[in-house]
Each structure stands twice: as C-alpha cells, then as structure tokens.
Design a protein around this motif. Structure first.
Motif, PDB file in Angstrom:
ATOM      1  N   ALA A   1       0.806  -1.210   0.000  1.00 18.75           N
ATOM      2  CA  ALA A   1       0.000   0.000   0.000  1.00 18.75           C
ATOM      3  C   ALA A   1       0.839   1.259   0.000  1.00 18.75           C
ATOM      4  O   ALA A   1       0.460   2.277  -0.542  1.00 18.75           O
ATOM      5  CB  ALA A   1      -0.920   0.002   1.228  1.00 18.75           C
ATOM      6  N   ALA A   2       1.968   1.179   0.629  1.00 17.10           N
ATOM      7  CA  ALA A   2       2.785   2.384   0.717  1.00 17.10           C
ATOM      8  C   ALA A   2       4.224   2.056   0.420  1.00 17.10           C
ATOM      9  O   ALA A   2       4.683   0.952   0.632  1.00 17.10           O
ATOM     10  CB  ALA A   2       2.662   2.981   2.129  1.00 17.10           C
ATOM     11  N   ALA A   3       4.908   3.024  -0.095  1.00 15.55           N
ATOM     12  CA  ALA A   3       6.324   2.839  -0.416  1.00 15.55           C
ATOM     13  C   ALA A   3       7.117   2.760   0.875  1.00 15.55           C
ATOM     14  O   ALA A   3       6.679   3.202   1.931  1.00 15.55           O
ATOM     15  CB  ALA A   3       6.805   4.007  -1.261  1.00 15.55           C
ATOM     16  N   THR A   4       8.287   2.173   0.799  1.00 16.29           N
ATOM     17  CA  THR A   4       9.161   2.098   1.960  1.00 16.29           C
ATOM     18  C   THR A   4       9.495   3.507   2.424  1.00 16.29           C
ATOM     19  O   THR A   4       9.907   4.349   1.627  1.00 16.29           O
ATOM     20  CB  THR A   4      10.466   1.364   1.595  1.00 16.29           C
ATOM     21  OG1 THR A   4      10.121   0.076   1.114  1.00 16.29           O
ATOM     22  CG2 THR A   4      11.368   1.256   2.809  1.00 16.29           C
ATOM     23  N   PRO A   5       9.272   3.820   3.705  1.00  9.65           N
ATOM     24  CA  PRO A   5       9.514   5.184   4.156  1.00  9.65           C
ATOM     25  C   PRO A   5      10.983   5.562   4.025  1.00  9.65           C
ATOM     26  O   PRO A   5      11.869   4.728   4.192  1.00  9.65           O
ATOM     27  CB  PRO A   5       9.073   5.146   5.628  1.00  9.65           C
ATOM     28  CG  PRO A   5       9.154   3.702   6.009  1.00  9.65           C
ATOM     29  CD  PRO A   5       8.815   2.941   4.768  1.00  9.65           C
ATOM     30  N   ALA A   6      11.205   6.831   3.690  1.00  3.33           N
ATOM     31  CA  ALA A   6      12.578   7.317   3.558  1.00  3.33           C
ATOM     32  C   ALA A   6      13.239   7.335   4.932  1.00  3.33           C
ATOM     33  O   ALA A   6      12.594   7.590   5.938  1.00  3.33           O
ATOM     34  CB  ALA A   6      12.567   8.715   2.946  1.00  3.33           C
ATOM     35  N   THR A   7      14.506   7.061   4.982  1.00  8.66           N
ATOM     36  CA  THR A   7      15.232   7.074   6.253  1.00  8.66           C
ATOM     37  C   THR A   7      16.367   8.085   6.179  1.00  8.66           C
ATOM     38  O   THR A   7      16.898   8.369   5.111  1.00  8.66           O
ATOM     39  CB  THR A   7      15.813   5.691   6.570  1.00  8.66           C
ATOM     40  OG1 THR A   7      16.654   5.268   5.479  1.00  8.66           O
ATOM     41  CG2 THR A   7      14.690   4.672   6.739  1.00  8.66           C
ATOM     42  N   TRP A   8      16.714   8.628   7.332  1.00 10.14           N
ATOM     43  CA  TRP A   8      17.803   9.600   7.410  1.00 10.14           C
ATOM     44  C   TRP A   8      19.108   8.843   7.647  1.00 10.14           C
ATOM     45  O   TRP A   8      19.169   7.950   8.485  1.00 10.14           O
ATOM     46  CB  TRP A   8      17.544  10.568   8.556  1.00 10.14           C
ATOM     47  CG  TRP A   8      16.322  11.406   8.335  1.00 10.14           C
ATOM     48  CD1 TRP A   8      15.045  11.095   8.693  1.00 10.14           C
ATOM     49  CD2 TRP A   8      16.264  12.675   7.686  1.00 10.14           C
ATOM     50  NE1 TRP A   8      14.188  12.089   8.299  1.00 10.14           N
ATOM     51  CE2 TRP A   8      14.899  13.082   7.694  1.00 10.14           C
ATOM     52  CE3 TRP A   8      17.214  13.509   7.111  1.00 10.14           C
ATOM     53  CZ2 TRP A   8      14.481  14.280   7.139  1.00 10.14           C
ATOM     54  CZ3 TRP A   8      16.797  14.715   6.560  1.00 10.14           C
ATOM     55  CH2 TRP A   8      15.455  15.097   6.571  1.00 10.14           C
ATOM     56  N   PRO A   9      20.156   9.184   6.924  1.00  6.60           N
ATOM     57  CA  PRO A   9      21.427   8.474   7.093  1.00  6.60           C
ATOM     58  C   PRO A   9      22.027   8.698   8.476  1.00  6.60           C
ATOM     59  O   PRO A   9      21.844   9.753   9.087  1.00  6.60           O
ATOM     60  CB  PRO A   9      22.316   9.089   5.997  1.00  6.60           C
ATOM     61  CG  PRO A   9      21.695  10.401   5.661  1.00  6.60           C
ATOM     62  CD  PRO A   9      20.217  10.220   5.862  1.00  6.60           C
ATOM     63  N   ALA A  10      22.734   7.704   8.959  1.00  7.06           N
ATOM     64  CA  ALA A  10      23.323   7.767  10.296  1.00  7.06           C
ATOM     65  C   ALA A  10      24.400   8.839  10.400  1.00  7.06           C
ATOM     66  O   ALA A  10      24.751   9.263  11.496  1.00  7.06           O
ATOM     67  CB  ALA A  10      23.903   6.401  10.653  1.00  7.06           C
ATOM     68  N   SER A  11      24.923   9.287   9.263  1.00  8.41           N
ATOM     69  CA  SER A  11      25.990  10.292   9.282  1.00  8.41           C
ATOM     70  C   SER A  11      25.478  11.681   9.663  1.00  8.41           C
ATOM     71  O   SER A  11      26.270  12.579   9.938  1.00  8.41           O
ATOM     72  CB  SER A  11      26.664  10.367   7.909  1.00  8.41           C
ATOM     73  OG  SER A  11      25.728  10.708   6.898  1.00  8.41           O
ATOM     74  N   LEU A  12      24.145  11.854   9.697  1.00 12.26           N
ATOM     75  CA  LEU A  12      23.560  13.153  10.031  1.00 12.26           C
ATOM     76  C   LEU A  12      22.927  13.105  11.419  1.00 12.26           C
ATOM     77  O   LEU A  12      22.278  12.130  11.787  1.00 12.26           O
ATOM     78  CB  LEU A  12      22.500  13.545   9.001  1.00 12.26           C
ATOM     79  CG  LEU A  12      22.986  13.740   7.566  1.00 12.26           C
ATOM     80  CD1 LEU A  12      21.819  14.060   6.646  1.00 12.26           C
ATOM     81  CD2 LEU A  12      24.040  14.833   7.486  1.00 12.26           C
ATOM     82  N   ASN A  13      23.125  14.187  12.178  1.00 15.66           N
ATOM     83  CA  ASN A  13      22.543  14.325  13.515  1.00 15.66           C
ATOM     84  C   ASN A  13      21.202  15.044  13.365  1.00 15.66           C
ATOM     85  O   ASN A  13      21.131  16.263  13.406  1.00 15.66           O
ATOM     86  CB  ASN A  13      23.503  15.103  14.414  1.00 15.66           C
ATOM     87  CG  ASN A  13      22.951  15.291  15.817  1.00 15.66           C
ATOM     88  OD1 ASN A  13      21.986  14.654  16.218  1.00 15.66           O
ATOM     89  ND2 ASN A  13      23.564  16.188  16.580  1.00 15.66           N
TER      90      ASN A  13
END
Length: 237
Positions: free
Chosen positions: A45-57
């Motif tokens: 039903a929904a696309a895989t949610p975007a994730t924030w890279p671990a390199s960013l605080n």
C-alpha cells in the motif's frame, strides 16, 4: 431333422443370451480437473519510508514547523563545515522541499539536501514594536546552533537555541540540551550577560555562574557548562 431343429434352438438361445451379456459401456469422459485459483500477491500500500542516514545528527520532528518534511541538523562529521551561529542548518529528503526553505543549499549528503537558513528569517510578529520578526511557528526572533559543552560531562558540540529579544527584563536565550531539557540564559537590555535560570531541585542553584567575552561572543558558564552566544543572535541586525 432333429439335428437341424437342435441347431436352430441353440442358435436362438445364443441370440437371446448375447444381448444381455453385452459389456457395460466404459465411461471415457475425462474427470473435471479441480479449479486452480491463482493467488495474487498483496499490493504494497505504501512505499518504503525514507530514512535519514546515520551520518547526520537529525533533530526535532520538522523544520521550520513540527510535522514539516525537513529537519534541523546538529553537528556531525558530515555537517561541521556548514554550521553557522547566524543560521540554522536543515536537511531535506527532496530538492523540492529544500527549495521551499528559502535558504542556501550548501551540500548533498547521502541523498539529503543540506540548506543553510538565516536565523533571522521568519514571519512578521508582534515582536517589540520595532518590526522584529518571529521564526515561523515559534516565539523566537531568531534561532541558531550554539557551541556548547559540559552538560553532564558532554564533550564540546552544538546545541539548538532560540532568542526572545523583547523579554520584560531584556533578551533571553533558551538552549536545548542533549537530553531535551532547556537551559535559559538571561541578558541585560544592552546585550550584556545577566544570569542563568537555576533551581534547587536540579542542583543548578549551587553551581557557579560566570561569563567572559571573546571578540563579539559572550561565553556564559554554569558550573562546568559552557555556552557561546554571538552578539548577532542577541541584538539582531
């Protein structure tokens, strides 16, 4: 003659018996095959949610307002060269969202667009009657990432902060600490350091309060804690 009659009777008997001995017809119809239902894979039903890279605080739950797609970014190896005391560094997962912030795109890190947004930017507010503006969705006239250190032994880094310039006694800065608590630093109306907000309950009332100047920056200290507040944040421009 008797022989002929005997043969005829025998022939008649066979004729009567043979039809009854005819074998039953074999049912040669092919049995119906059971219907096979083809399973249709469920559609996602929904696309895989975007994730924030671990390199960013990544900080907060939206920028400039809660729920917005972009986020404030704190200090990390990937952002240290783009932090500015007079601007907020934000990250957006799409270039379109980044363009809406109205800042300056400074880099792209693992697909995230980094934008430097001037801290003074905002929408007109009641301010101090002199046309000062508020940062959208906040009570602050400006926000910034301040250099900070020492809270519960924390190493030097950056803390999110906002300034209210029309406080009753003078401007004050609210600093968000690493654990989400707030540290309030008061200034006189001329922009000079006044004090910290302290309390007996958390032990801050017993801590030594001090300040010094380095160029155009006030170094405010509370016990082992240290906060660097530039004049531009307090006084605006």
């Amino acid at each position: 003659m008797h022989t002929t009659l005997k043969i005829s009777l025998t022939t008649l008997a066979l004729a009567l018996v043979l039809p009854g001995c005819k074998p039953a017809a074999t049912d040669t119809a092919t049995p119906a095959e059971p219907a096979v239902e083809t399973a249709t894979p469920a559609t996602t039903a929904a696309a895989t949610p975007a994730t924030w890279p671990a390199s960013l605080n990544v900080m907060g739950d939206g920028f400039p307002n809660a729920g917005d797609p972009c986020r404030k970014l704190g200090e990390s190896e990937a952002t240290v060269n783009y932090l500015d005391d007079t601007a907020t560094l934000a990250g957006c997962l799409s270039a379109d969202d980044a363009a809406k912030l109205g800042g300056i795109v400074v880099a792209t890190v693992e697909g995230v667009t980094l934008v430097s947004v001037p801290s003074g930017g905002g929408t007109p507010g009641d301010g101090d009657g002199q046309g000062d503006s508020k940062v959208a969705g906040t009570k602050y006239h400006a926000t910034a990432m301040l250099k900070c250190a020492g809270y519960k032994g924390a190493a030097a880094g950056s803390c999110e902060a906002g300034v209210v310039r029309d406080g009753e006694g003078g401007p004050y800065v609210e600093v968000t600490l690493p654990d989400g608590r707030m540290r309030t630093i008061f200034f006189n109306k001329d922009g000079s350091f006044l004090s910290f907000s302290t309390a007996q309950a958390d032990g801050t009332a017993a801590m030594k309060v001090g300040s010094s100047r380095e160029g155009d920056t006030t170094i405010a200290t509370l016990g082992t804690e240290r906060y660097e507040i530039p004049d531009a944040l307090i006084q605006g421009g």
